[in-house]
Write an enzyme that holds these catalytic residues in place. Structure first.
Site, PDB file in Angstrom:
ATOM      1  N   GLU A  73       3.374   8.007 -30.203  1.00 17.20           N
ATOM      2  CA  GLU A  73       4.119   8.833 -29.454  1.00 17.20           C
ATOM      3  C   GLU A  73       3.147   9.142 -27.867  1.00 17.20           C
ATOM      4  O   GLU A  73       1.995   9.439 -27.962  1.00 17.20           O
ATOM      5  CB  GLU A  73       4.401  10.586 -29.653  1.00 17.20           C
ATOM      6  CG  GLU A  73       4.867  11.588 -28.891  1.00 17.20           C
ATOM      7  CD  GLU A  73       5.554  12.727 -29.708  1.00 17.20           C
ATOM      8  OE1 GLU A  73       6.234  13.515 -28.950  1.00 17.20           O
ATOM      9  OE2 GLU A  73       4.974  13.177 -30.645  1.00 17.20           O
ATOM     10  N   CYS A 276       8.466  14.981 -30.225  1.00 15.78           N
ATOM     11  CA  CYS A 276       9.104  16.035 -29.527  1.00 15.78           C
ATOM     12  C   CYS A 276       9.813  15.287 -28.262  1.00 15.78           C
ATOM     13  O   CYS A 276      10.697  16.002 -27.854  1.00 15.78           O
ATOM     14  CB  CYS A 276       8.336  16.968 -29.302  1.00 15.78           C
ATOM     15  SG  CYS A 276       7.641  18.008 -30.623  1.00 15.78           S
ATOM     16  N   ASN A 407      14.736  14.461 -34.851  1.00 16.17           N
ATOM     17  CA  ASN A 407      13.240  14.684 -34.826  1.00 16.17           C
ATOM     18  C   ASN A 407      12.960  16.141 -35.166  1.00 16.17           C
ATOM     19  O   ASN A 407      13.220  16.871 -34.098  1.00 16.17           O
ATOM     20  CB  ASN A 407      12.377  13.918 -34.052  1.00 16.17           C
ATOM     21  CG  ASN A 407      10.969  14.396 -34.038  1.00 16.17           C
ATOM     22  OD1 ASN A 407      10.288  13.962 -34.893  1.00 16.17           O
ATOM     23  ND2 ASN A 407      10.544  15.485 -33.398  1.00 16.17           N
ATOM     24  N   GLU A 408      12.537  16.698 -36.213  1.00 17.45           N
ATOM     25  CA  GLU A 408      12.151  18.181 -36.400  1.00 17.45           C
ATOM     26  C   GLU A 408      13.203  19.164 -35.970  1.00 17.45           C
ATOM     27  O   GLU A 408      12.714  20.166 -35.573  1.00 17.45           O
ATOM     28  CB  GLU A 408      10.882  18.118 -35.654  1.00 17.45           C
ATOM     29  CG  GLU A 408       9.583  17.598 -36.325  1.00 17.45           C
ATOM     30  CD  GLU A 408       8.294  18.074 -35.884  1.00 17.45           C
ATOM     31  OE1 GLU A 408       8.268  19.103 -35.088  1.00 17.45           O
ATOM     32  OE2 GLU A 408       7.264  17.246 -36.139  1.00 17.45           O
TER      33      GLU A 408
END
Length: 858
Positions: A73, A276, A407-408
């Site tokens: 990331e 994120c 994602n999340e």
């Protein structure tokens, strides 16, 4: 017969003759408990004794070649200034306050010598995506213009004898052309680091000018300067200095030392580009001129010529140029032999933003973008997107097999409604692609459970789990996947780490990884996170690989990950090991009261032993002398016969009472929220200010409640629910502690219970390497004492009497740095191997033992 170890270590190994077995068995029946490391001058603690039994006749689960991989990331400057080899910072003058409050379009640049030099955004720009450029009104005469870039960290790092390719897009309105002089110099000395490069810009249309500088010195504080002479208006954009030497010598490629460290892990997959930054910000596309500066990562923005790629505000607080884009990610995965695993946004933001975009047309566009991505990766050169891939230099398909959506996300229902649309479209056109879902940002709790319920209902193929916890959590949860449904969705452990880069963290992770391998039929993919961190631009830690502008080093966690990733094996061989008796001690400690951004009153606090004896009873009618502040935060005093914390801004205001040796007791108290954002906490098992449990009622802005365990100041959630606290209402709290079992009652009703797992320091797993014909015995001894272990290989036929050992060991507080590597692998040969033998594993160590052996047919 005594045996002799050889190599850089001196491991102990010896054969066990039949006549010795009874004696060893009797010794093991009197197991010695774990004792802390001896203080200086005191005798060392004796070893703890264990058995490790291998059931070679049974076959455990196969381990996928892609079991361990890396998660990349762009965090901690992992791309620009990191893995992406470009040396110039802000090469296109696109930095903006939307990226970081401190930024201007001239961040990292200085200029002098022009009548006017300013960043412009007008119709003379390079293109619609690369909007800003530097417009220079040259002074003429003898006063040349100079534009200097400071690079990253201490400057541009250059190495003597190596070549650096300079390029710039430029145009001039001077009919005879504008001469440029490109030079490298040291910031401290000012001395030249290369012979200057001379170019001439001709014509008032954007043109790319190139040349090469060869460094004649090694410096880490270089400055790149572009000088221009004569009159007229000069326009400059996309000023670049790129090392000729990149990983695999790829143009627009990767920094060699960082890429090599990643390649040395032998990763089975590469998950990219986040994280994120994938699913935060606007999901709208790039639409000039009023494009959203903070957009989710959208792959089409990142391909094609670098000067035509969009820019974006990175979620982690800086600008990302997209010089490192999807093509480069796919190429890098291929170069390191990893399976590419991209992540695309699902139109539901996570990472604290928690917003669902309700726009059917936009959803359809993102679904189509994902289908186009698969075509870009796998399509023939006659397809639209396959042709674009071929044009970029890769006619052969990249072979994409896995793709993750989202994602999340903290909004499970909203996410899964959109996830189904992606999966439906992908399965219709590409049924062989495995579409991966996720379970939110935590290892447990309502969001996690709801995600998993929806994933099971939808028969999802694979679910991505993420968690960052304390070392003890990893030691306690080695069996996490033992009871997962073997017929349910498989697990992709896409992000995990223990919260530090000390060796004790790496040991805990290693212990946990033995459980991942034991459950390789459930956990099919796993990757530590984050991967990279520039030491001068850190948003998150711990991280696996650290670097600056000229050096890189693997953390202790890197060394552990590398050891596992380089020695996976093809299948698990079932095995068992004895445990550590002292790991199962009862929860013990005093009690505490606390608040967080809230005023609350406590009364009638009592502690009663399991035998009915009163250990503490306080109605605050005689003051607060029994209570000790754990910090100086908050304002505690007696008001109206209750103990009141009145500061609604203060956080973590805990006061404590009692004896750290208390165990097996009941705690009761009355608590009332008076004002503020949250509720209140009742602590138990308090050993000191950094080690305790607390029942956090009305936490997280009064959205939920949980029991959290603090260890070394870091807290892990044990259990939680959606309980909220009403101001002005008096609550009856009751915590019952028996051994490691805790039951909690709110207003007389059972709120929840849990059994705290012991932090077992001795863990192992055994795998078999079919190609080499070797058993790989992997043992983690995460304690300060030796682990003397009888190893029984059962029906495995040992071929030879030696084993190859690789060991990591050292001080549990050790940290690898740029200058010191206290934790590095040590290789040695162990003699005396037989179907049964003993070996003493060093304190705080990870040991991999490779034994030539033939297994019975299963």
């Amino acid at each position: 017969m005594e045996t002799r170890p050889t190599g850089s270590r001196a491991p102990v190994g010896r054969r066990l003759r039949p006549r010795l077995r009874l004696a060893v068995g009797a010794l093991l029946a009197c197991t010695v408990g774990v004792v802390p490391a001896a203080a200086s001058g005191e005798p060392a603690a004796g070893p703890t004794d264990y058995t490790l039994t291998v059931d070679a006749a049974e076959r455990g689960p196969d381990i996928a070649d892609s079991m361990y991989g890396v998660f990349y990331e762009d965090i901690n400057r992992a791309a620009d200034g990191g893995l992406y080899a470009e040396l110039v910072q802000n090469r296109s003058f696109e930095y903006d306050k939307a990226d970081n409050d401190s930024y201007t379009p001239m961040t990292a640049w200085t200029s002098s010598g022009a009548t006017a030099a300013q960043v412009a955004d007008d119709t003379a720009r390079l293109n619609e995506r690369n909007r800003r450029y530097l417009r220079v009104s040259l002074a003429g005469g003898s006063k040349d213009f100079r534009l200097t870039n400071a690079g990253y960290n201490s400057g541009l790092a250059v190495r003597k004898g190596e070549r650096y390719d300079f390029s710039v897009w430029a145009r001039t309105d001077r009919a005879s052309g504008t001469p440029l002089t490109v030079s490298l110099a040291g910031a401290k000395s000012g001395g030249a680091l290369a012979d200057p490069l001379r170019l001439t810009v001709r014509g008032d249309r954007w043109t790319k000018y190139t040349g090469t500088l060869t460094a004649d010195a090694t410096r880490n504080d270089g400055r790149l300067t572009v000088g221009a002479g004569g009159p007229g208006t000069l326009r400059l954009d996309e000023v670049s200095l790129f090392p000729r030497k990149t990983f695999k010598n790829r143009p627009n490629g990767m920094r060699p030392d960082l890429a090599r460290k990643i390649a040395d892990l032998d990763p089975g997959f590469l998950r990219f580009p986040g994280g994120c930054l994938v699913n935060t910000g606007s999901h709208q596309g790039y639409e000039a001129p009023d494009f959203e500066r903070r957009r989710s990562y959208q792959w089409k923005d990142t391909i094609g010529p670098v000067e035509q790629r969009a820019t974006n505000a990175n979620f982690w607080g800086y600008n990302q140029s997209y010089g490192l884009g999807y093509y480069e990610y796919f190429q890098f995965a291929e170069d390191v032999g990893a399976m590419p695993l991209p992540v695309v946004p699902a139109l539901v933001t996570g990472c604290g933003q928690n917003k669902a975009t309700d726009d059917p047309a936009l959803l359809r566009r993102h679904v189509q973008d994902t289908l186009d991505l698969i075509e870009f990766a796998n399509g023939s050169t006659s397809s639209e997107w396959g042709a674009k891939r071929a044009k970029m230099g890769h006619p052969k398909p990249f072979g994409l097999t896995h793709l993750e959506v989202g994602n999340e996300e903290n909004l499970p229902d909203e996410f899964h409604a959109r996830f189904k649309e992606f999966r439906k479209a992908i399965e219709a056109e590409h049924p062989d692609i495995i579409v991966i879902s996720n379970s939110g940002p935590d290892d447990s709790g309502p969001v996690f459970e709801r995600h998993w319920d929806l994933n099971r209902q939808s028969d999802v193929a694979m679910v991505d789990e993420h968690y960052y916890n304390s070392p003890d959590w990893f030691l306690e949860n080695n069996d996490r996947y033992d009871d997962y449904d073997r017929k349910g969705p498989k697990v992709f452990l896409g992000e995990y780490a223990s919260r530090d880069n000390r060796f004790r963290n790496a040991l805990a992770e290693a212990a946990f990884m033995t459980g991942l391998e034991r459950n390789a039929d459930v956990v099919r993919l796993a990757s530590y996170a984050p991967l990279l961190a520039n030491e001068d631009y850190v948003q998150w830690k711990p991280d696996m690989i650290w670097f600056n502008n000229h050096a890189s080093w693997g953390s202790t966690n890197y060394e552990t990950q590398k050891l596992f990733m380089n020695n996976v094996g093809d299948r698990v061989v079932p095995s068992t090991a004895s445990g550590t008796p002292s790991a199962n001690t009862p929860i013990s400690g005093g009690i505490g009261l606390s608040t967080w951004a809230t005023s609350a009153a406590f009364d009638d606090v009592s502690v009663t032993s399991a035998d009915g004896d009163t250990l503490l009873k306080d109605d605050f009618s005689h003051g607060d002398s029994r209570w000790t502040p754990a910090s100086q935060r908050g304002s505690w005093k007696i008001e109206d016969g209750a103990y009141v914390q009145s500061d609604t801004a203060a956080e973590d205001t805990m006061v404590t009472a009692g004896d750290p040796k208390w165990h097996d007791y009941d705690v009761t108290a009355k608590a009332t929220k008076k004002a503020g954002k949250e509720g209140f906490m009742l602590a138990f098992g308090v050993k000191d200010t950094g080690n305790y449990y607390w029942w956090n009622l009305g936490g997280w802005n009064n959205t939920r409640s949980a029991v959290e365990q603090a260890r070394g100041g870091a807290r892990d959630t044990v259990i939680e629910d959606g309980t909220k606290i009403t101001a002005g209402k008096e609550y009856d709290l009751h915590v019952k502690v028996r051994g490691r079992q805790v039951t909690l009652y709110l207003d007389g009703e059972k709120w929840g219970s849990f059994t705290d797992k012991p932090a077992e320091p001795f863990r192992q797993v055994v795998t078999y390497d079919d190609k080499r014909g070797e058993l790989v015995v992997k043992v983690v001894n995460a304690q300060d004492t030796q682990a003397r272990t009888r190893i029984e290989l059962g029906r495995a036929r040992v071929l030879g009497d030696t084993a190859r050992l690789t060991t990591l060991e050292g001080d549990p507080d050790a940290v690898n740095t740029a200058t010191e590597r206290p934790i590095e692998p040590e290789k040695s040969t162990l003699h005396g191997i037989d179907e049964e033998f003993t070996h003493t594993f060093a304190p705080n160590s990870v040991t991999f033992m490779r034994i030539k052996a033939k297994l019975p047919a299963s």
